[in-house]
Design an enzyme around this catalytic site. Structure first.
Site, PDB file in Angstrom:
ATOM      1  N   LYS A 101     -42.083  23.456  22.864  1.00 28.49           N
ATOM      2  CA  LYS A 101     -42.528  22.112  23.579  1.00 28.49           C
ATOM      3  C   LYS A 101     -43.308  21.452  22.424  1.00 28.49           C
ATOM      4  O   LYS A 101     -43.417  21.756  21.104  1.00 28.49           O
ATOM      5  CB  LYS A 101     -43.879  22.825  24.286  1.00 28.49           C
ATOM      6  CG  LYS A 101     -45.124  23.615  23.701  1.00 28.49           C
ATOM      7  CD  LYS A 101     -45.939  24.372  24.425  1.00 28.49           C
ATOM      8  CE  LYS A 101     -47.150  25.081  23.868  1.00 28.49           C
ATOM      9  NZ  LYS A 101     -47.764  25.930  24.804  1.00 28.49           N
ATOM     10  N   TYR A 139     -63.248   2.475   3.196  1.00 29.90           N
ATOM     11  CA  TYR A 139     -63.938   1.796   4.459  1.00 29.90           C
ATOM     12  C   TYR A 139     -65.303   2.333   4.624  1.00 29.90           C
ATOM     13  O   TYR A 139     -65.612   3.562   4.715  1.00 29.90           O
ATOM     14  CB  TYR A 139     -63.441   2.168   5.910  1.00 29.90           C
ATOM     15  CG  TYR A 139     -62.075   1.161   5.897  1.00 29.90           C
ATOM     16  CD1 TYR A 139     -62.206  -0.124   5.954  1.00 29.90           C
ATOM     17  CD2 TYR A 139     -60.970   1.560   6.113  1.00 29.90           C
ATOM     18  CE1 TYR A 139     -61.219  -1.246   6.092  1.00 29.90           C
ATOM     19  CE2 TYR A 139     -59.681   0.899   6.411  1.00 29.90           C
ATOM     20  CZ  TYR A 139     -59.771  -0.479   6.187  1.00 29.90           C
ATOM     21  OH  TYR A 139     -58.834  -1.208   6.454  1.00 29.90           O
TER      22      TYR A 139
HETATM   23  C1  LIG Z   1     -47.836  27.148  24.232  1.00 29.38           C
HETATM   24  C2  LIG Z   1     -47.744  28.422  24.960  1.00 29.38           C
HETATM   25  C3  LIG Z   1     -47.443  29.752  24.489  1.00 29.38           C
HETATM   26  C4  LIG Z   1     -47.255  29.629  22.773  1.00 29.38           C
HETATM   27  O1  LIG Z   1     -48.450  29.854  22.444  1.00 29.38           O
HETATM   28  P1  LIG Z   1     -48.613  30.230  20.725  1.00 29.38           P
HETATM   29  O2  LIG Z   1     -50.198  30.398  20.673  1.00 29.38           O
HETATM   30  O3  LIG Z   1     -48.127  28.770  20.179  1.00 29.38           O
HETATM   31  O4  LIG Z   1     -47.897  30.946  20.323  1.00 29.38           O
HETATM   32  C5  LIG Z   1     -46.971  30.591  25.198  1.00 29.38           C
HETATM   33  N1  LIG Z   1     -47.079  30.747  26.561  1.00 29.38           N
HETATM   34  C6  LIG Z   1     -47.654  29.427  27.379  1.00 29.38           C
HETATM   35  C7  LIG Z   1     -47.987  29.663  28.682  1.00 29.38           C
HETATM   36  C8  LIG Z   1     -48.074  28.381  26.330  1.00 29.38           C
HETATM   37  O5  LIG Z   1     -48.535  27.337  27.021  1.00 29.38           O
END
Ligand SMILES: *Cc1c(COP(=O)(O)O)cnc(C)c1O
Length: 391
Positions: A47, A266
């Site tokens: 993702k 800044y």
């Molecule tokens: C993002 C996510 C993962 C992966 O989690 P990590 O901590 O990045 O390994 C797994 N399951 C779900 C439902 C997620 O939203």
């Protein structure tokens, strides 16, 4: 894939900063996580553009390493993952929004169903189509973000809606997996084990990256790492079992001297305590470098950690506010002549982990990775090349 390079983004010589992504290390991390959960399938969470490194390249490299199941958050990401991994099962974590059923079918994507309404819609679509379309069931075991309540899930067990489609996975998500001593892990592990008994035929999945390292009780049939694939440490406070995947170097556009009492940046938010040599880097918050990593007097007075760069093997702190396109560092500790205009200094890599970079900005490495900017010249390396050989 053969060993080599692949470029993306602006041309190297025209960019202010260079990002290197080691797809060989990504594949190594996937195998490492797979071996940590023997007996379970190792999926990959890609993702948010594969945590900022590039969804298509990450998914293709992971598919070549043997990964057969991917998770994305959004439907549009699912379509991109489908193009990169034609034969894989692809789940969309954020679930079935009204009216998106046809897009799921067209892309051969699987929603992660998290409410009774979503289950009913997927069942209806399956009936219309005359095919038992695959989907995952998400059951909430304490996070209160997505998923059916356990009681709802249990009433579904004998329901005709469940028979109308193919429940290909039943899953839940851990909320404190990076804290092994937290008793909430045990409660979620037990709640999920009870859910699974109601769906004995359906494969189960509970563990994210950190969850995998909680031990076999979390592994079930499939594990879902994200962060650790990209080099994040799944066991904060302990040595990381993962290899770094990302290195970031920014170019020095100016070197200058300031005297005691002069300010930089800044808001004149930092004042030189003595004569100092400063370097201005061609990278800023528009590139995802957090402004919270600024080295201001107020932050220093409160003992907040500030950002650092590695220059010729030495740590150099950020001074003043990170601005949109520029960041100033104090290079007084670096011998004169060891840093010149045009040189590239490390902001991630050379011992600076994504976890540390996050902590120095009061956030987590996840946010650093997913914020990696679009102005970087990106180099993707395959198997066989070490990160340090190129940058
Ligand atoms: C993002 C996510 C993962 C992966 O989690 P990590 O901590 O990045 O390994 C797994 N399951 C779900 C439902 C997620 O939203």
């Amino acid at each position: 894939m053969t060993a080599g390079f692949d470029q993306a983004g602006p041309r190297h010589e025209e960019a202010g900063a260079w990002l290197t992504v080691d797809l060989g290390a990504l594949a190594w991390n996937w195998r490492r996580l797979r071996d940590e959960a023997p007996g379970a399938e190792c999926a990959a969470v890609v993702k948010a553009d594969a945590y900022g490194i590039g969804l298509e390249r990450a998914a293709a490299a992971l598919a070549a390493a043997g990964c057969r199941t991917f998770f994305v958050a959004h439907l549009a990401e699912g379509a991109r993952a489908r193009a990169a991994a034609p034969g894989a099962a692809i789940y969309v974590l954020n679930g079935l929004l009204p009216g998106t059923g046809p897009a799921y079918r067209a892309g051969d994507l699987r929603p992660v169903l998290g409410s009774r309404e979503e289950v009913a819609e997927w069942a209806a679509l399956s009936r219309e189509t005359g095919a038992r379309l695959p989907a995952a069931l998400h059951v909430d075991t304490g996070m209160n973000r997505l998923g059916l309540a356990p009681e709802e899930a249990l009433t579904l067990a004998g329901h005709p809606d469940l028979a109308a489609f193919t429940p290909a996975l039943v899953m839940s998500h851990l909320m404190v997996a990076e804290e092994p001593a937290n008793p909430a892990n045990r409660r979620q592990i037990e709640a999920f084990a009870a859910i699974r008994q109601a769906f004995p035929e359906v494969p189960g999945s509970l563990a994210n990256s950190s969850g995998i390292f909680l031990g076999p009780d979390t592994h079930h049939d499939l594990v879902r790492p994200g962060y650790a694939l990209y080099g994040g440490n799944p066991m904060p406070g302990r040595p990381s079992p993962m290899r770094p995947v990302v290195a970031l170097r920014a170019r020095v556009v100016q070197l200058r001297r300031v005297e005691a009492g002069e300010s930089a940046g800044y808001g004149a938010a930092w004042t030189a305590p003595g004569p100092r040599r400063l370097a201005t880097l061609s990278v800023g918050y528009a590139d995802g470098l957090p402004r919270a990593a600024s080295g201001t007097g107020a932050a220093l007075a409160e003992g907040q950690p500030r950002g650092e760069a590695v220059v010729a093997g030495r740590r150099c702190p950020f001074v003043g506010r990170v601005s949109m396109d520029l960041t100033i560092i104090d290079v007084s500790a670096v011998p004169e002549g060891a840093i010149r205009r045009g040189d590239a200094v490390a902001l991630i890599g050379d011992g600076l982990t994504v976890d540390e970079v996050g902590a120095r900005a009061g956030t987590i490495g996840y946010e650093i990775l997913t914020g990696l900017g679009r102005r970087y010249a990106r180099t993707y390396m395959d198997e066989g090349l070490g990160l340090t050989e190129r940058v």
